[in-house]
Design a protein around this motif. Sequence first.
Motif, PDB file in Angstrom:
ATOM      1  N   GLY B   3       0.824  -1.203   0.000  1.00  0.00           N
ATOM      2  CA  GLY B   3       0.000   0.000   0.000  1.00  0.00           C
ATOM      3  C   GLY B   3       0.853   1.245   0.000  1.00  0.00           C
ATOM      4  N   VAL B   4       0.703   2.072   1.049  1.00  0.00           N
ATOM      5  CA  VAL B   4       1.465   3.310   1.188  1.00  0.00           C
ATOM      6  C   VAL B   4       2.408   3.159   2.369  1.00  0.00           C
ATOM      7  CG1 VAL B   4       1.351   5.785   1.622  1.00  0.00           C
ATOM      8  CG2 VAL B   4      -0.412   4.679   0.214  1.00  0.00           C
ATOM      9  N   THR B   5       3.680   3.345   2.123  1.00  0.00           N
ATOM     10  CA  THR B   5       4.700   3.190   3.157  1.00  0.00           C
ATOM     11  C   THR B   5       5.405   4.510   3.397  1.00  0.00           C
ATOM     12  OG1 THR B   5       5.069   0.893   2.472  1.00  0.00           O
ATOM     13  CG2 THR B   5       6.766   1.921   3.845  1.00  0.00           C
ATOM     14  N   GLN B   6       5.479   4.921   4.643  1.00  0.00           N
ATOM     15  CA  GLN B   6       6.148   6.171   5.001  1.00  0.00           C
ATOM     16  C   GLN B   6       7.409   5.871   5.803  1.00  0.00           C
ATOM     17  OE1 GLN B   6       1.996   8.392   6.003  1.00  0.00           O
ATOM     18  NE2 GLN B   6       3.846   9.539   6.446  1.00  0.00           N
ATOM     19  N   THR B   7       8.447   6.609   5.484  1.00  0.00           N
ATOM     20  CA  THR B   7       9.729   6.460   6.159  1.00  0.00           C
ATOM     21  C   THR B   7      10.277   7.834   6.508  1.00  0.00           C
ATOM     22  OG1 THR B   7      10.161   4.552   4.723  1.00  0.00           O
ATOM     23  CG2 THR B   7      11.990   5.402   5.998  1.00  0.00           C
ATOM     24  N   THR B  20      14.137  14.910   4.984  1.00  0.00           N
ATOM     25  CA  THR B  20      13.216  14.495   3.931  1.00  0.00           C
ATOM     26  C   THR B  20      12.405  13.308   4.403  1.00  0.00           C
ATOM     27  OG1 THR B  20      14.735  15.235   2.191  1.00  0.00           O
ATOM     28  CG2 THR B  20      12.995  13.687   1.555  1.00  0.00           C
ATOM     29  N   LEU B  21      11.103  13.413   4.236  1.00  0.00           N
ATOM     30  CA  LEU B  21      10.199  12.304   4.507  1.00  0.00           C
ATOM     31  C   LEU B  21       9.887  11.617   3.171  1.00  0.00           C
ATOM     32  CD1 LEU B  21       9.810  14.295   6.926  1.00  0.00           C
ATOM     33  CD2 LEU B  21       7.481  13.453   7.079  1.00  0.00           C
ATOM     34  N   LEU B  22       9.921  10.287   3.218  1.00  0.00           N
ATOM     35  CA  LEU B  22       9.695   9.522   1.992  1.00  0.00           C
ATOM     36  C   LEU B  22       8.347   8.816   2.045  1.00  0.00           C
ATOM     37  CD1 LEU B  22      10.575   8.140  -0.672  1.00  0.00           C
ATOM     38  CD2 LEU B  22      11.684   6.389   0.745  1.00  0.00           C
ATOM     39  N   CYS B  23       7.643   8.865   0.944  1.00  0.00           N
ATOM     40  CA  CYS B  23       6.397   8.131   0.786  1.00  0.00           C
ATOM     41  C   CYS B  23       6.503   7.273  -0.462  1.00  0.00           C
ATOM     42  CB  CYS B  23       5.231   9.096   0.665  1.00  0.00           C
ATOM     43  SG  CYS B  23       3.647   8.295   0.393  1.00  0.00           S
ATOM     44  N   ALA B  24       6.167   6.013  -0.328  1.00  0.00           N
ATOM     45  CA  ALA B  24       6.188   5.097  -1.464  1.00  0.00           C
ATOM     46  C   ALA B  24       4.862   4.361  -1.543  1.00  0.00           C
ATOM     47  CB  ALA B  24       7.341   4.103  -1.320  1.00  0.00           C
ATOM     48  N   PHE B 102      -4.043   5.916   2.783  1.00  0.00           N
ATOM     49  CA  PHE B 102      -3.087   6.603   3.637  1.00  0.00           C
ATOM     50  C   PHE B 102      -2.022   5.662   4.180  1.00  0.00           C
ATOM     51  CE2 PHE B 102      -4.711  10.885   4.487  1.00  0.00           C
ATOM     52  CZ  PHE B 102      -5.971  10.805   3.908  1.00  0.00           C
ATOM     53  N   GLY B 103      -0.846   6.232   4.415  1.00  0.00           N
ATOM     54  CA  GLY B 103       0.161   5.551   5.204  1.00  0.00           C
ATOM     55  C   GLY B 103      -0.136   5.736   6.684  1.00  0.00           C
ATOM     56  N   ASP B 104       0.718   5.181   7.530  1.00  0.00           N
ATOM     57  CA  ASP B 104       0.492   5.251   8.977  1.00  0.00           C
ATOM     58  C   ASP B 104       1.203   6.418   9.643  1.00  0.00           C
ATOM     59  OD1 ASP B 104       0.070   1.695   9.577  1.00  0.00           O
ATOM     60  OD2 ASP B 104      -1.404   3.309   9.357  1.00  0.00           O
ATOM     61  N   GLY B 105       1.777   7.294   8.869  1.00  0.00           N
ATOM     62  CA  GLY B 105       2.256   8.549   9.418  1.00  0.00           C
ATOM     63  C   GLY B 105       3.706   8.556   9.851  1.00  0.00           C
ATOM     64  N   THR B 106       4.254   9.770   9.890  1.00  0.00           N
ATOM     65  CA  THR B 106       5.574  10.040  10.468  1.00  0.00           C
ATOM     66  C   THR B 106       5.372  11.047  11.580  1.00  0.00           C
ATOM     67  OG1 THR B 106       6.802   9.667   8.409  1.00  0.00           O
ATOM     68  CG2 THR B 106       7.842  11.068  10.072  1.00  0.00           C
ATOM     69  N   ARG B 107       5.816  10.664  12.772  1.00  0.00           N
ATOM     70  CA  ARG B 107       5.685  11.553  13.924  1.00  0.00           C
ATOM     71  C   ARG B 107       6.973  12.343  14.061  1.00  0.00           C
ATOM     72  NH1 ARG B 107       2.678   7.749  13.404  1.00  0.00           N
ATOM     73  NH2 ARG B 107       0.597   7.712  14.266  1.00  0.00           N
ATOM     74  N   LEU B 108       6.878  13.649  13.855  1.00  0.00           N
ATOM     75  CA  LEU B 108       8.053  14.511  13.796  1.00  0.00           C
ATOM     76  C   LEU B 108       7.998  15.524  14.930  1.00  0.00           C
ATOM     77  CD1 LEU B 108      10.570  15.381  12.208  1.00  0.00           C
ATOM     78  CD2 LEU B 108       9.085  16.848  10.833  1.00  0.00           C
ATOM     79  N   SER B 109       9.055  15.557  15.710  1.00  0.00           N
ATOM     80  CA  SER B 109       9.182  16.550  16.785  1.00  0.00           C
ATOM     81  C   SER B 109      10.373  17.428  16.493  1.00  0.00           C
ATOM     82  CB  SER B 109       9.381  15.874  18.135  1.00  0.00           C
ATOM     83  OG  SER B 109       8.225  15.173  18.522  1.00  0.00           O
ATOM     84  N   ILE B 110      10.172  18.725  16.636  1.00  0.00           N
ATOM     85  CA  ILE B 110      11.257  19.676  16.383  1.00  0.00           C
ATOM     86  C   ILE B 110      11.488  20.479  17.651  1.00  0.00           C
ATOM     87  CG2 ILE B 110      12.028  21.585  14.930  1.00  0.00           C
ATOM     88  CD1 ILE B 110      10.090  20.269  12.788  1.00  0.00           C
ATOM     89  N   LEU B 111      12.685  20.361  18.156  1.00  0.00           N
ATOM     90  CA  LEU B 111      13.008  20.976  19.447  1.00  0.00           C
ATOM     91  C   LEU B 111      13.680  22.335  19.264  1.00  0.00           C
ATOM     92  CD1 LEU B 111      14.416  17.761  21.127  1.00  0.00           C
ATOM     93  CD2 LEU B 111      12.064  18.599  21.118  1.00  0.00           C
TER      94      LEU B 111
END
Lengths: 111, 111
Positions: B3-7, B20-24, B102-111
Motif C-alpha cells: 500500500g502506502v509506506t512512510q519512512t 526528507t520524509l519519503l512516501c512510497a 493513507f500511510g500510517d504517518g511520520t511523527r516529527l518533533s522539532i526541538l
Amino acid sequence: SQKIEQNSEALNIQEGKTATLTCNYTNYSPAYLQWYRQDPGRGPVFLLLIRENEKEKRKERLKVTFDTTLKQSLFHITASQPADSATYLCALDPRNTPLVFGKGTRLSVIA
Amino acid sequence: NAGVTQTPKFRVLKTGQSMTLLCAQDMNHEYMYWYRQDPGMGLRLIHYSVGEGTTAKGEVPDGYNVSRLKKQNFLLGLESAAPSQTSVYFCASGTGDRPQHFGDGTRLSIL
C-alpha cells in the motif's frame, strides 16, 4: 468562507445502539462526500463514498446519507460495538481540487 | 501488497535542521498527497501531485518542498525545521476517482 464541520469532537454511546455522526458544510458544492475511520497511531482508512446524486449508501452496518439542500451528511453505525470506537472523518470533494477533511468525531462505544 | 509506506515512522530534529520524509506507494496511483495532522486542526493538505514530475501547493505549503521524480514516490522536505512543524505527517495516494489510501504517518518533533 468555506467550512466543513463535524458536529462534535466526541460522542459516547452504549453498545448495541445506533451512532449518528454529522458533517455539515458551507460554501462548497461537492461532487462526492467520503467517510474515513482513523484509529490511534494509524492513518485514515476509507469507509464509504456517496455522490451528489445519491441520497443514501449502505455497507454492512454503515449507512451514509447526503443532503445537498441541507448541505449535510449523516453517518450511521447500527448495532454499534466497542470495536467501532475510533475517530471518524468526513471529507468533501469540491470538484477538481483535492479533498477537504473535517476535524473528525471521536466515537466511544461503551460495553 | 504494502500500500502506502512512510519512512521514517518517528524523528526528532533540532530547529534549523533539514530532513526528507519519503512516501512510497505500490498501487500505481497517479495522485499523491502530503498532509499534516495537529490536535484540533484535522488533516491539512501541504502539497500534492497529480502525476510524475508534477507538484502543487495545498492549504499549508510554507516551509515545505516536495518532489515526485518517480510515480511511486513522493518526497516531503523541510529545509530549515521550526518548532511549528512538529506534527504527524501523513502521505496518501489515489486515483482521479478517489478515495485516498493513507500511510500510517511520520511523527516529527522539532526541538
